[in-house]
Design a protein around this motif. Sequence first.
Motif, PDB file in Angstrom:
ATOM      1  N   GLY A  25       0.858  -1.241   0.057  1.00  0.00           N
ATOM      2  CA  GLY A  25      -0.090   0.072   0.007  1.00  0.00           C
ATOM      3  C   GLY A  25       0.959   1.322  -0.129  1.00  0.00           C
ATOM      4  O   GLY A  25       2.018   1.251   0.312  1.00  0.00           O
ATOM      5  N   GLU A  78      -3.541   2.587   4.692  1.00  0.00           N
ATOM      6  CA  GLU A  78      -4.838   2.009   4.945  1.00  0.00           C
ATOM      7  C   GLU A  78      -4.990   1.979   6.416  1.00  0.00           C
ATOM      8  O   GLU A  78      -6.146   1.659   6.818  1.00  0.00           O
ATOM      9  CB  GLU A  78      -4.974   0.725   4.534  1.00  0.00           C
ATOM     10  CG  GLU A  78      -3.897  -0.270   5.150  1.00  0.00           C
ATOM     11  CD  GLU A  78      -3.867  -1.590   4.473  1.00  0.00           C
ATOM     12  OE1 GLU A  78      -4.654  -2.419   5.412  1.00  0.00           O
ATOM     13  OE2 GLU A  78      -3.413  -1.980   3.408  1.00  0.00           O
ATOM     14  N   LYS A 155      -9.365   8.012   3.387  1.00  0.00           N
ATOM     15  CA  LYS A 155      -8.442   7.940   4.215  1.00  0.00           C
ATOM     16  C   LYS A 155      -7.332   9.001   3.937  1.00  0.00           C
ATOM     17  O   LYS A 155      -6.471   9.020   2.824  1.00  0.00           O
ATOM     18  CB  LYS A 155      -7.325   6.433   4.295  1.00  0.00           C
ATOM     19  CG  LYS A 155      -8.021   5.401   4.597  1.00  0.00           C
ATOM     20  CD  LYS A 155      -8.446   5.049   6.006  1.00  0.00           C
ATOM     21  CE  LYS A 155      -8.887   3.657   6.081  1.00  0.00           C
ATOM     22  NZ  LYS A 155      -8.801   3.298   7.671  1.00  0.00           N
ATOM     23  N   PHE A 159      -6.018   8.854  -0.508  1.00  0.00           N
ATOM     24  CA  PHE A 159      -6.389   7.157  -0.370  1.00  0.00           C
ATOM     25  C   PHE A 159      -7.570   6.824   0.103  1.00  0.00           C
ATOM     26  O   PHE A 159      -8.315   7.395   0.990  1.00  0.00           O
ATOM     27  CB  PHE A 159      -5.393   6.835   0.628  1.00  0.00           C
ATOM     28  CG  PHE A 159      -5.254   5.250   0.645  1.00  0.00           C
ATOM     29  CD1 PHE A 159      -4.649   4.428  -0.191  1.00  0.00           C
ATOM     30  CD2 PHE A 159      -5.721   4.590   1.675  1.00  0.00           C
ATOM     31  CE1 PHE A 159      -4.814   3.080  -0.188  1.00  0.00           C
ATOM     32  CE2 PHE A 159      -5.966   3.193   1.931  1.00  0.00           C
ATOM     33  CZ  PHE A 159      -5.212   2.313   0.895  1.00  0.00           C
ATOM     34  N   LEU A 161     -10.110   3.235   0.742  1.00  0.00           N
ATOM     35  CA  LEU A 161      -9.982   1.640   1.015  1.00  0.00           C
ATOM     36  C   LEU A 161     -11.364   1.282   0.840  1.00  0.00           C
ATOM     37  O   LEU A 161     -12.456   1.848   1.544  1.00  0.00           O
ATOM     38  CB  LEU A 161      -9.266   1.471   2.507  1.00  0.00           C
ATOM     39  CG  LEU A 161      -9.422   0.211   2.966  1.00  0.00           C
ATOM     40  CD1 LEU A 161      -8.566  -0.896   2.062  1.00  0.00           C
ATOM     41  CD2 LEU A 161      -9.086  -0.182   4.469  1.00  0.00           C
ATOM     42  N   ASP A 163     -13.798  -2.353   1.046  1.00  0.00           N
ATOM     43  CA  ASP A 163     -13.502  -4.092   1.363  1.00  0.00           C
ATOM     44  C   ASP A 163     -15.064  -4.491   0.849  1.00  0.00           C
ATOM     45  O   ASP A 163     -16.204  -3.961   1.673  1.00  0.00           O
ATOM     46  CB  ASP A 163     -13.290  -4.348   2.751  1.00  0.00           C
ATOM     47  CG  ASP A 163     -11.600  -4.511   2.699  1.00  0.00           C
ATOM     48  OD1 ASP A 163     -11.063  -4.702   1.878  1.00  0.00           O
ATOM     49  OD2 ASP A 163     -11.166  -4.290   3.938  1.00  0.00           O
ATOM     50  N   GLN A 183      -5.990   3.959  -4.291  1.00  0.00           N
ATOM     51  CA  GLN A 183      -7.101   3.300  -3.550  1.00  0.00           C
ATOM     52  C   GLN A 183      -7.072   1.904  -3.315  1.00  0.00           C
ATOM     53  O   GLN A 183      -6.182   1.295  -4.235  1.00  0.00           O
ATOM     54  CB  GLN A 183      -8.431   3.839  -4.088  1.00  0.00           C
ATOM     55  CG  GLN A 183      -8.626   2.913  -5.450  1.00  0.00           C
ATOM     56  CD  GLN A 183     -10.223   2.962  -5.749  1.00  0.00           C
ATOM     57  OE1 GLN A 183     -11.059   2.671  -5.237  1.00  0.00           O
ATOM     58  NE2 GLN A 183     -10.476   3.845  -6.814  1.00  0.00           N
ATOM     59  N   ARG A 184      -7.118   1.031  -2.333  1.00  0.00           N
ATOM     60  CA  ARG A 184      -7.297  -0.318  -2.130  1.00  0.00           C
ATOM     61  C   ARG A 184      -8.930  -0.670  -2.424  1.00  0.00           C
ATOM     62  O   ARG A 184      -9.718  -0.255  -1.609  1.00  0.00           O
ATOM     63  CB  ARG A 184      -6.514  -0.699  -0.881  1.00  0.00           C
ATOM     64  CG  ARG A 184      -6.620  -2.247  -0.632  1.00  0.00           C
ATOM     65  CD  ARG A 184      -5.659  -2.773  -1.271  1.00  0.00           C
ATOM     66  NE  ARG A 184      -4.359  -2.464  -1.237  1.00  0.00           N
ATOM     67  CZ  ARG A 184      -3.527  -2.600  -0.259  1.00  0.00           C
ATOM     68  NH1 ARG A 184      -3.880  -3.294   0.799  1.00  0.00           N
ATOM     69  NH2 ARG A 184      -2.228  -1.904  -0.133  1.00  0.00           N
TER      70      ARG A 184
END
Length: 548
Positions: A25, A78, A155, A159, A161, A163, A183-184
């Motif tokens: 990340g 993250e 974030k 950023f 995140l 899920d 981004q994740r």
Amino acid sequence: MRAMKYVLLLAAVCVAGLPVAALAGPMVAITVAPGDTLRALCRQHLEEPDACREIYRVNRMQNPDLIRPGQRVMVPAELLRGIPAKGVVAFTKGDVRYYRTDGDEGRPPQVGESLEEGGRIETGQDGTVEVQFGDGTSFLLKPDSVLSLVRSRQKGDEFVLRDLFLRAGRVMSRIRKATGREQRYNIRTPSAVAGARGTEYRVSVDAEETTRSEVLTGTVAVEAMRREVRLQEGEGTGVRKGEIPQPPRPLLPPPVPLGLEPIYKSEPLRIAFTTVAGASALRAALARDGEMRDVVREKIVQVGEPFEVAGLVDGSYFLETTSIDDRGLEGKPAVPVPVVIRLNPPPPHLEAPQEGAEYRRTSVTARWLRVGGAAGYRIQVGDGPGFTAPLVDRRVEGVEHEVELGYGRYHFRVASVAADGYQGEWSDALTFSLVKPPPTPTPAAPEADGKQMRIRVRDAGKGFTYRFQVARDERFTDLLHDTKKDAPELVIPRPDEGTYYIRTSCIDAKGSEGNFSPPQSFVIEPRFPYGTLGVIGGIMGIIVLLAL
């Protein structure tokens, strides 16, 4: 508490012991202000303050209590405390329910409604829903699917995140990568985790909780049982529950539809496809939009079989296909192709002529039932089934039309025509024949004697019977005789004096009767009164004898 400015660093810091997700990340730099301590910074900025140990390791701090003003502390993005980044319903159709919490009864989501962390979406057999986020990222949840929005957090400034947990079904994700923002995006399933940045990929979970991931653009990391594989564009993998990911495999190209028609006028709609090497099946979907969100029909079809659907309404659609290999991985989708369906106005139901019928005349009356939405009809009569050079081809307004043809065998069909001039599908063609009727026999003058009258006609040949009618009026309403005979002769008792009318017809071996001959009249004259004269003469003789 002082406000801190987060600076996103795209370089990853690799430290032994750090989880894979954190290693990959982006990092955020926090500048230490006078009076700050690391523990205070963790309480202020981290979602889980206990994650401060990771900050020690990432920054390789020998003494975490010794930080100086102006020092830059690197923090995995993250781990930051974020603010909810809600998703918004952009499209929904069919059976879709949104559960805000586990105990919620659920309800259909509305377009424009925000979906929060912890919520769950379930789609039924005909349900589809698209959810979009503020950065342009979106996912399309397909029918018979269950997906939870576990986390969606902003974030810092750069950023995000997200899920998602896909318990069952299929989801298509499009991840928008913006300049200066990372981004994740993770999709978890009961058997694997698929994480990506800036890509477009599919994830599905079947009844046995096998996960399949297919990458259309970008790269995706799929992890299960502490093993990870990276999928490049045009690759896919499967993960059985409790097993490591299978090696990446190239995705198959899509099958190509064969012989698409400009307009489909009848149903069921049947479309065949080319055979793709390595494919065991294909998926065909028909949608109202080119983005393939509003899917109206979708089927998995075995190789060599056509895509067949019915019950569609008139309109323009888009067809998309994908190949499916022996592992169940779906290949690259074909570019959606337009399909136009116009079933209305349908062909009318034919009432006349009857299929296979024979008519003893040179014309036929065509008749059919009226069709709603039809402004007129087009009829064709041909001497062959192909109607390549029809003998009759005309537009008519009503539902009955007389056609003069001549003797022969013919094919007939009719189509409805809409007010805009569009012609619907032809009716099924039927055949009929116009044949010569039996000859019309002309009776000779009746022959009468003292007790009988004989009526004769010319012999029409083998297989004919003859019908004789004798009436007291020219319209043959007061019939004296109506008799069928195998021989061309009728013998009847001599009628009383008066004027009579006679007509005759022939009937062939199939029971078809020809026309009656023109009526002929004849007169039965009074008989000469010989008996009466004899009586009178006898009486006169007796009178003469008495007078003598």
